[in-house]
Design an enzyme around this catalytic site. Sequence first.
Site, PDB file in Angstrom:
ATOM      1  N   LYS A 211      43.445  42.440  50.487  1.00 11.19           N
ATOM      2  CA  LYS A 211      43.462  41.631  51.708  1.00 11.19           C
ATOM      3  C   LYS A 211      43.001  40.193  51.516  1.00 11.19           C
ATOM      4  O   LYS A 211      43.406  39.303  52.276  1.00 11.19           O
ATOM      5  CB  LYS A 211      42.616  42.310  52.787  1.00 11.19           C
TER       6      LYS A 211
ATOM      7  N   SER B  42      45.745  50.095  46.922  1.00  9.74           N
ATOM      8  CA  SER B  42      45.545  48.905  47.746  1.00  9.74           C
ATOM      9  C   SER B  42      44.092  48.589  48.052  1.00  9.74           C
ATOM     10  O   SER B  42      43.775  47.448  48.400  1.00  9.74           O
ATOM     11  CB  SER B  42      46.324  49.045  49.058  1.00  9.74           C
TER      12      SER B  42
END
Length: 404
Positions: free
Chosen positions: A55, A305
């Site tokens: 992110k 992720s």
Amino acid sequence: MAAPYVTYDDVVAARALLENVAVRTPLVHSRVLSEAVGGPVHLKCESLQRSGSFKIRGAYVRIRKLTDEERARGVVAASAGNHAQGVALGATLVGTKAMVFMPEGAPLPKVEATRAYGAEVVFAGTTVDDALAAAKEHAERTGAVLIHPFDHPDVVAGQGTIGLEIVEQLPDVATIVVPVGGGGLAAGIALAARALRPDIKIVGVQAEQAAAYPASLAVGHPVKVDPAPTMADGIAVGLPGELPFALVNSLVDSVVTVSEESLSRALLLCLERSKLLVEPAGAAAVAAILDHPHAFEPPVVAVLSGGNIDPLLLAKVLRHGLAAAGRYLSFRVRLADRPGALAGLLTRIAELGANVLDVVHERIGARLHLDQTDVLLQVETRGPDHCDEVLAALRRDGHTVLFS
């Protein structure tokens, strides 16, 4: 091939902005997944990225491109944790203040990390969508700039830098498997990777409990769903973003779903076999490969992720994963109510190589005769075959084995 408001050149420009900010994360070969697929499988370890997930890439690019006047107003975001940390760190690096709305019940380590990176945390609602609505209202009321977790060109371009790295690190990659929440990660990776290698297949993965993309792709536009509780909080998004959806719809080959059991098994595999701590959402791509190994053309890259997981949740997920992998076995044995019966049963289980974790001895119950007792056991085994061996041996010994 891609929508005009975000292009391959935008991804290249984003990488320049991320120099000395985002880490070029490693690509780690997985022997166990390679054996299952029948060809090379590598893990793209964004779990080792700054702030613990991918992110920071999109968040920093978005904040870095704000004007001085916009930075002076501050930024606001909504997140279950990973985007929150990315925005908090990105705002600190750029030199602006950040407020982050998080759903009630967000994992405590993610909350504390977001605060530690310099953001103010406000709780709103019980889902990411509730928090996003609160963040939008705050932006409209105060003039703070909303840093959307996935639905903005700069965010998609930042996430797309992962696609550039994958193709550079493994030029012959045939399939990229990537977790999908709102779609920004999959959209960015697909945009970048297929610009360099149009023949690459991109497969998105959602949790069954929060799968908005299959329904949305079926009708050709974003469709809102109400996410059910899922351990994969990082991808529990009820409505795809307009921009990511357009890119996923045109560039991603398919979006599949995985169960909670598959997610926990995947997390356990990453930890046990690859020595990588990954959160449930971050393990979604591995879960899909475990479920259908022959559906992915090798060489395969599975994107991990994120790695931000509450230790309490980790303990629960590991137990869940061990059970799903056949390493825990729970069953009930009906015994004659006489001295030494329980001791004999436990001794026999030990002889079979199983480790007893918990015992509940029920001597009174409507289903029991006066001379019977039930023993509820949870044992640790070496795997599914060992489970079958233990149960078969107990039955040969004359025991009644029940599972209810």
